[in-house]
Scaffold this motif. Structure first.
Motif, PDB file in Angstrom:
ATOM      1  N   UNK A  64      -4.309   4.740   5.444  1.00 26.54           N
ATOM      2  CA  UNK A  64      -4.498   4.819   4.006  1.00 26.54           C
ATOM      3  C   UNK A  64      -3.826   3.625   3.334  1.00 26.54           C
ATOM      4  N   UNK A  65      -4.488   3.083   2.321  1.00 26.70           N
ATOM      5  CA  UNK A  65      -3.916   1.961   1.591  1.00 26.70           C
ATOM      6  C   UNK A  65      -4.291   2.021   0.127  1.00 26.70           C
ATOM      7  N   UNK A  66      -3.644   1.197  -0.690  1.00 26.57           N
ATOM      8  CA  UNK A  66      -3.936   1.157  -2.121  1.00 26.57           C
ATOM      9  C   UNK A  66      -3.828  -0.273  -2.619  1.00 26.57           C
ATOM     10  N   UNK A  67      -4.661  -0.612  -3.605  1.00 28.80           N
ATOM     11  CA  UNK A  67      -4.628  -1.937  -4.206  1.00 28.80           C
ATOM     12  C   UNK A  67      -4.708  -1.789  -5.720  1.00 28.80           C
ATOM     13  N   UNK A  68      -3.756  -2.368  -6.431  1.00 30.65           N
ATOM     14  CA  UNK A  68      -3.748  -2.333  -7.888  1.00 30.65           C
ATOM     15  C   UNK A  68      -3.744  -3.766  -8.398  1.00 30.65           C
ATOM     16  N   UNK A  69      -4.859  -4.171  -8.986  1.00 34.16           N
ATOM     17  CA  UNK A  69      -5.008  -5.524  -9.512  1.00 34.16           C
ATOM     18  C   UNK A  69      -4.766  -5.491 -11.008  1.00 34.16           C
ATOM     19  N   UNK A 100      -0.477   2.557   5.173  1.00 31.93           N
ATOM     20  CA  UNK A 100      -0.604   1.421   6.079  1.00 31.93           C
ATOM     21  C   UNK A 100      -0.385   0.112   5.337  1.00 31.93           C
ATOM     22  N   UNK A 101      -0.699   0.119   4.041  1.00 30.04           N
ATOM     23  CA  UNK A 101      -0.547  -1.101   3.252  1.00 30.04           C
ATOM     24  C   UNK A 101      -0.874  -0.795   1.798  1.00 30.04           C
ATOM     25  N   UNK A 102      -0.238  -1.500   0.898  1.00 35.47           N
ATOM     26  CA  UNK A 102      -0.608  -1.454  -0.514  1.00 35.47           C
ATOM     27  C   UNK A 102      -0.060  -2.705  -1.180  1.00 35.47           C
ATOM     28  N   UNK A 139       1.894  -9.649  -2.003  1.00 34.81           N
ATOM     29  CA  UNK A 139       1.678 -10.000  -3.399  1.00 34.81           C
ATOM     30  C   UNK A 139       2.984  -9.787  -4.152  1.00 34.81           C
ATOM     31  N   UNK A 140       2.891  -9.725  -5.483  1.00 30.23           N
ATOM     32  CA  UNK A 140       4.098  -9.512  -6.294  1.00 30.23           C
ATOM     33  C   UNK A 140       4.834  -8.257  -5.825  1.00 30.23           C
ATOM     34  N   UNK A 141       4.091  -7.182  -5.602  1.00 30.57           N
ATOM     35  CA  UNK A 141       4.669  -5.979  -5.008  1.00 30.57           C
ATOM     36  C   UNK A 141       3.838  -5.608  -3.788  1.00 30.57           C
ATOM     37  N   UNK A 142       4.514  -5.435  -2.676  1.00 28.78           N
ATOM     38  CA  UNK A 142       3.854  -5.162  -1.399  1.00 28.78           C
ATOM     39  C   UNK A 142       4.438  -3.894  -0.795  1.00 28.78           C
ATOM     40  N   UNK A 143       3.584  -3.074  -0.209  1.00 28.68           N
ATOM     41  CA  UNK A 143       4.059  -1.886   0.496  1.00 28.68           C
ATOM     42  C   UNK A 143       3.865  -2.106   1.989  1.00 28.68           C
ATOM     43  N   UNK A 144       4.965  -2.024   2.700  1.00 33.89           N
ATOM     44  CA  UNK A 144       4.985  -2.254   4.140  1.00 33.89           C
ATOM     45  C   UNK A 144       5.098  -0.906   4.854  1.00 33.89           C
ATOM     46  N   UNK A 145       4.237  -0.616   5.825  1.00 35.21           N
ATOM     47  CA  UNK A 145       4.327   0.667   6.524  1.00 35.21           C
ATOM     48  C   UNK A 145       5.607   0.761   7.348  1.00 35.21           C
TER      49      UNK A 145
END
Length: 228
Positions: A64-69, A100-102, A139-145
């Motif tokens: 599962x991942x998320x992207x906020x532009x 897994x990533x965002x 990116x500016x904010x990254x989510x690392x699993x």
């Protein structure tokens, strides 16, 4: 504006207007669609104002991942309070999962691709499949699993690099990495700092400028050969 797609073979389903169709979309989200997209707007001084240019949630199990532009003309990208609230929202949304990533920022494509998918020529399906072995982007904010956070030494070690303004461990695993206090402060120097901190878990290859996405931010070095 909102829509979702149950899987890659089905047609997109729209929810208009979201103010009255939210109940239907909520039920669809509980069924874990392959993709959900939401566009938030507000109207200051009677004029439309985009909060998010794009917001995607992908649920390709188990990655599962998320992207906020964020909209780059929002006028709040240099506001520490607004930026802190945006990160707080991301933490709250992901705290119960080990994504897994965002990522969140202004410099990514409004698609399932990440910045590194584009400049390294990686296919999304490969990028998603390997997301717990190689970080999909930054990116500016990254989510690392959690799997990659452990390889990097954990939240404490990531904070000690000095590359991040804020490091927030997620309850279910993984860590949220806010590079700078504000989006506007995410300079080329900050981009390099994030790359240096994360390069051991980034995919190999020399990034190539993508004319289709000139807005992408990345440090132009092969992570597998980077020596500082």
């Amino acid at each position: 504006m909102a829509n979702s797609r149950a899987d890659e073979r089905t047609e997109e389903r729209e929810y208009q207007p979201l103010s009255t169709a939210w109940t239907a979309m909520r039920q669809e989200l509980l069924r874990e669609p392959a993709r959900a997209h939401v566009l938030f707007m507000r109207r200051p001084l009677g004029r439309p104002f985009v909060h998010l240019r794009s917001a995607n949630i992908g649920s390709r199990p188990p990655n599962m991942g998320a992207q906020l532009l964020l909209g780059d003309a929002m006028g709040e990208l240099d506001d520490p309070r607004f930026c802190a609230d945006a990160v707080r929202f991301l933490v709250a949304a992901l705290d119960a999962v080990n994504p897994a990533f965002a990522w969140m920022g202004v410099d990514g494509p409004a698609t399932d691709d990440t910045n590194l998918d584009c400049v390294l020529g990686r296919r999304v399906r490969d990028s998603v499949r390997e997301a717990r072995k190689l970080l999909r982007g930054y990116s500016w904010t990254t989510v690392c699993p959690e799997e990659l956070s452990v390889r990097l030494g954990g939240p404490g070690a990531l904070a000690a690099t000095g590359a991040f303004h804020r490091v927030v461990p997620l309850s279910a695993g993984g860590v949220v990495l806010q590079a700078t206090e504000t989006v506007a402060g995410y300079t080329d120097e900050a981009v390099r700092g994030v790359f240096e901190a994360l390069h051991p878990v980034l995919p190999p290859g020399v990034p190539q400028f993508d004319p289709a996405h000139p807005e992408l931010r990345y440090f132009p070095a092969d992570a597998s050969r980077f020596g500082g």
